[in-house]
Design a protein around this motif. Structure first.
Motif, short mmCIF file in Angstrom:
data_model
loop_
_atom_site.label_atom_id
_atom_site.label_comp_id
_atom_site.label_asym_id
_atom_site.label_seq_id
_atom_site.Cartn_x
_atom_site.Cartn_y
_atom_site.Cartn_z
N LEU A 286 0.82 -1.21 0.00
CA LEU A 286 0.00 0.00 0.00
C LEU A 286 0.86 1.26 0.00
CD1 LEU A 286 -2.78 -1.09 2.51
CD2 LEU A 286 -3.11 -0.59 0.09
N ARG A 287 1.93 1.25 0.78
CA ARG A 287 2.76 2.45 0.86
C ARG A 287 3.63 2.62 -0.37
NH1 ARG A 287 2.52 1.10 6.57
NH2 ARG A 287 1.07 2.64 7.43
N ALA A 288 4.01 1.52 -1.01
CA ALA A 288 4.80 1.61 -2.24
C ALA A 288 3.93 1.96 -3.43
CB ALA A 288 5.52 0.29 -2.49
N GLY A 289 2.62 1.77 -3.31
CA GLY A 289 1.69 2.07 -4.39
C GLY A 289 0.97 3.38 -4.16
N PRO A 290 -0.32 3.32 -3.83
CA PRO A 290 -1.10 4.57 -3.66
C PRO A 290 -0.58 5.44 -2.53
CG PRO A 290 -2.35 2.64 -2.93
CD PRO A 290 -1.16 2.13 -3.65
N GLY A 291 0.12 4.85 -1.57
CA GLY A 291 0.64 5.63 -0.46
C GLY A 291 1.72 6.62 -0.83
N GLN A 292 2.27 6.50 -2.04
CA GLN A 292 3.26 7.47 -2.50
C GLN A 292 2.60 8.77 -2.95
OE1 GLN A 292 6.91 5.74 -4.64
NE2 GLN A 292 5.27 4.34 -5.22
N GLU A 293 1.32 8.72 -3.27
CA GLU A 293 0.62 9.88 -3.82
C GLU A 293 -0.33 10.54 -2.83
OE1 GLU A 293 -1.37 8.44 -7.25
OE2 GLU A 293 0.46 8.08 -8.40
N ARG A 294 -0.76 9.80 -1.81
CA ARG A 294 -1.72 10.34 -0.85
C ARG A 294 -1.57 9.62 0.48
NH1 ARG A 294 -6.77 7.11 -1.52
NH2 ARG A 294 -6.49 5.68 -3.28
N HIS A 295 -2.22 10.15 1.49
CA HIS A 295 -2.19 9.52 2.81
C HIS A 295 -3.01 8.23 2.77
CE1 HIS A 295 -0.32 12.94 4.82
NE2 HIS A 295 -1.15 13.74 4.17
N VAL A 296 -2.37 7.11 3.11
CA VAL A 296 -3.05 5.81 3.19
C VAL A 296 -2.73 5.23 4.57
CG1 VAL A 296 -3.20 3.46 2.30
CG2 VAL A 296 -2.99 5.40 0.71
N HIS A 297 -3.76 4.86 5.31
CA HIS A 297 -3.59 4.41 6.69
C HIS A 297 -4.10 2.98 6.86
CE1 HIS A 297 -2.85 8.63 7.41
NE2 HIS A 297 -4.06 8.95 6.98
N VAL A 298 -3.43 2.23 7.71
CA VAL A 298 -3.85 0.86 8.02
C VAL A 298 -4.03 0.74 9.53
CG1 VAL A 298 -3.32 -1.59 7.89
CG2 VAL A 298 -2.62 -0.07 6.02
N VAL A 299 -5.26 0.46 9.94
CA VAL A 299 -5.59 0.28 11.35
C VAL A 299 -5.75 -1.22 11.61
CG1 VAL A 299 -7.27 0.80 13.16
CG2 VAL A 299 -6.74 2.52 11.42
N LEU A 300 -5.13 -1.70 12.66
CA LEU A 300 -5.14 -3.13 12.97
C LEU A 300 -6.05 -3.41 14.16
CD1 LEU A 300 -1.28 -3.73 12.82
CD2 LEU A 300 -2.93 -3.88 10.93
N GLU A 301 -6.66 -4.59 14.14
CA GLU A 301 -7.23 -5.17 15.36
C GLU A 301 -6.31 -6.33 15.73
OE1 GLU A 301 -11.27 -7.19 17.21
OE2 GLU A 301 -10.78 -7.51 15.09
#
Length: 616
Positions: A286-301
């Motif tokens: 995710l961070r190597a893809g769309p996360g380079q262009e915009r804020h992308v967050h991953v929340v874990l349970e």
């Protein structure tokens, strides 16, 4: 702007017209594609890796299709983008670029600005659709919510479900609307400045509608057993293709639907002995893809409190998950407000004020110490180096409400003054606060467990749920268990729908207004200081009195920033002669000053100050 995620699975549009179909079915030698409403049959070509492929030039968006196995079983596409006739029906070809995005300049929001709002599309409104949910977004944005977290949307069996029984992980459930209507909801949210996250389930498939065992047993690894049977195969033979399936699923939601990130359900239930855990691989993709262009967050349970999944690099950026749901804070606050100590609440029964303070100051309460609920085993990992923004904290979630026998919200069982005080403490902390839908107006409706399985499974689920509560004192009697709502009854689902007319009641409206004022103060005065916050705070609890102090950061000047102070009183009787915390008063509730400046705190009082560096 049109968005599409290219992947090797499923149905993909070809340039110049037509569709490429691909199914990984290594356990069968032949697969036939059935295409169209009056289906025509087209044998697919199998390669040595077990992939069955076919290009069909006459196929178009909107066409129905499914796959026929050698024994005659007809199955939907496991990577279907839309299955309007439920999980057992035919899939539909979808044009991923059909939606013309109106807010193509949207780049998301930094995580320190997040104020989350968890909602279930089916019960959020009377209509239970994407379009109806979209109409409610402006009021949430006006309140101060900055991120919507949608409970799982993956196609589930029947007409209603929490979403954690999804069988087709790429297809938004048709009971809520079409993929285009989901994109319209997200597009509208972005226009209001709202992030949108989607809850995804990568630890199991639902018990009905999953046909992978019939043609692809390699999707599961019997070496690892889970409550749902053999675990998803992230580390055995064929695991590379399985891992790619879930990585593409994550990228699909973020790229094709422009979600701002994921909430990953129960990663503690994922079995993966690989050198790189699948959660890490998904986050990196995710961070190597769309996360380079915009804020992308991953929340874990993650019930294991594994702080290692939340580690930061030297710049303070996440190496894996952005944040984690913080059940520890919930449990401490719940015991504090309700007095309940059954089950896992037993771990928080000893001095709940101190436990709540520890959660506010440090994130996790359990960071390696023994847990009585877990038989004395050590629980959790050291979280002292994590920013407190790595913790999504709350007083309610779908789990903590819906897993009660009758789905009561905390307002129905706790003391209002203490609940509101706990919420005030959370809103002014560096944690990321999360509300469960309706909490902003103290909704009276329950949120019960509901589903819509076939008859045999439905009976087993109803029986199992009632037996599960038999270990609690209140449900030892069979007649008491019989009163627990049947999860498969439509009435259980309907009872869980929010009643928005409650907003017009002055008592409900008063809390919403107060909450909006607190969120505005948080946004204006504190959020700019949260970006660089590092490490744990300090707390002191004595009787019902709680003090917490956090050191923030002034990222504009590269210096240590102000100290944020919290004073709260959860004791039975008012207390007098209390020294105020240092600094500028930011928020005061249920507090009086005497002539000498000392404070008198009522039960549920909260006093928040901001102290500049070097000032007493």
């Amino acid at each position: 702007m049109k968005q599409a995620h290219d992947m090797p699975f499923g149905a993909s549009l070809l340039e110049g017209g037509g569709v490429r179909f691909a199914l990984w079915a290594p356990a069968v030698e032949e697969v036939v594609l059935e295409h169209g409403a009056a289906p025509s049959s087209h044998p697919m070509r199998r390669d040595a890796g077990g992939w069955h492929r076919l290009e069909l030039r006459e196929a178009r968006p909107g066409d129905a299709y499914r796959f026929r196995l050698p024994d005659g079983l007809r199955v939907p596409d496991p990577a279907s983008r839309f299955n309007p006739d439920d999980v057992h029906g035919a899939s539909r070809v979808v044009d991923p670029g059909a939606h013309a995005w109106q807010h193509e300049d949207w780049r998301g929001r930094p995580w320190e600005e997040a104020v989350l709002y968890e909602l279930h599309v089916g019960t959020f409104t009377a209509e239970g659709t994407f379009a109806a949910a979209q109409a409610r977004l402006p009021a949430l944005a006006q309140l101060g919510i900055t991120a919507i977290e949608l409970m799982p949307l993956a196609d589930f069996p029947g007409r209603r479900n929490w979403g954690y029984d999804g069988a087709l992980l790429f297809a938004p459930d048709a009971s809520y609307g079409t993929p285009e209507e989901l994109k319209a909801l997200i597009d509208a949210a972005h226009g209001l400045g709202l992030m949108v996250l989607i809850d995804v389930v990568y630890n199991h498939f639902g018990p009905e509608g999953n046909y992978l065992h019939a043609y692809c047993p390699q999707f599961f690894n019997p070496k690892h057993q889970t409550p749902w049977g053999a675990a998803i195969n992230y580390d055995g033979e064929g695991a590379r293709t399985v891992r790619d399936f879930f990585i593409h699923n994550a990228l699909y939601w973020v790229e094709e639907f422009r979600f701002d990130g994921l909430r990953m359900d129960a990663i503690h239930a994922i079995r993966d002995d690989s050198a790189q855990h699948i959660v890490h691989e998904i986050c990196h993709a995710l961070r190597a893809g769309p996360g380079q262009e915009r804020h992308v967050h991953v929340v874990l349970e993650n019930d294991a409190n594994q702080a290692s999944f939340l580690a930061r690099d030297p710049r303070g950026l996440p190496l894996c998950g952005t944040a984690q749901w913080n059940d520890d804070l919930h449990h401490a606050a719940h015991v504090l407000a309700t007095g309940e100590t059954d089950g896992y609440y037993a771990d928080f029964a000893d001095d709940p004020v101190a436990q709540f303070g520890r959660a506010l100051a440090q994130g996790f309460v359990y960071q390696g110490q023994p847990s009585a609920f877990r038989g004395g085993k050590r629980h959790g990992e050291d979280a002292s180096r994590l920013p407190l923004g790595a913790f999504v904290s709350y007083l309610q979630t779908h789990d903590q409400v819906g897993n009660r026998a009758f789905g009561e919200r905390i307002q129905a069982i706790g003391e209002p003054a203490l609940i509101r005080a706990a919420w005030t403490c959370l809103v002014f902390s560096p944690h990321v606060p999360m509300f469960f839908m309706g909490e902003e107006f103290e909704a009276s409706t329950p949120f019960q467990y509901f589903c819509d399985f076939g008859p045999e499974l439905a009976a087993a689920v109803s029986k199992g749920r009632r037996e599960e509560f038999g270990r609690f004192k209140a449900f030892v009697d069979e007649a008491a268990r019989a009163r627990i709502p049947d999860p498969n009854a439509e009435s259980t689902f309907l009872a869980s729908k929010l009643r928005w007319e409650e907003c017009d009641d002055p008592l409900h409206e008063a809390w919403r207004v107060q909450l909006g004022e607190m969120l505005a103060l948080r946004r204006q005065r504190l959020v700019p200081l949260f970006a660089g916050q590092r490490g744990a705070g300090r707390f002191e609890a004595q009787g019902g009195l709680l003090r917490v102090e956090w050191t923030l950061a002034d990222t504009t000047r590269g210096l240590d920033g102000p100290h944020l102070h919290l004073l709260a009183h959860f004791g039975e009787a008012p207390v007098d002669g209390i020294a105020p915390p240092p600094g500028e008063p930011l928020y005061i509730n249920a507090v009086e000053r005497d002539d000498g400046g000392a404070l008198r705190l009522a039960r549920g009082a909260v006093f928040v100050t901001l102290q500049e560096p070097g000032l007493a």
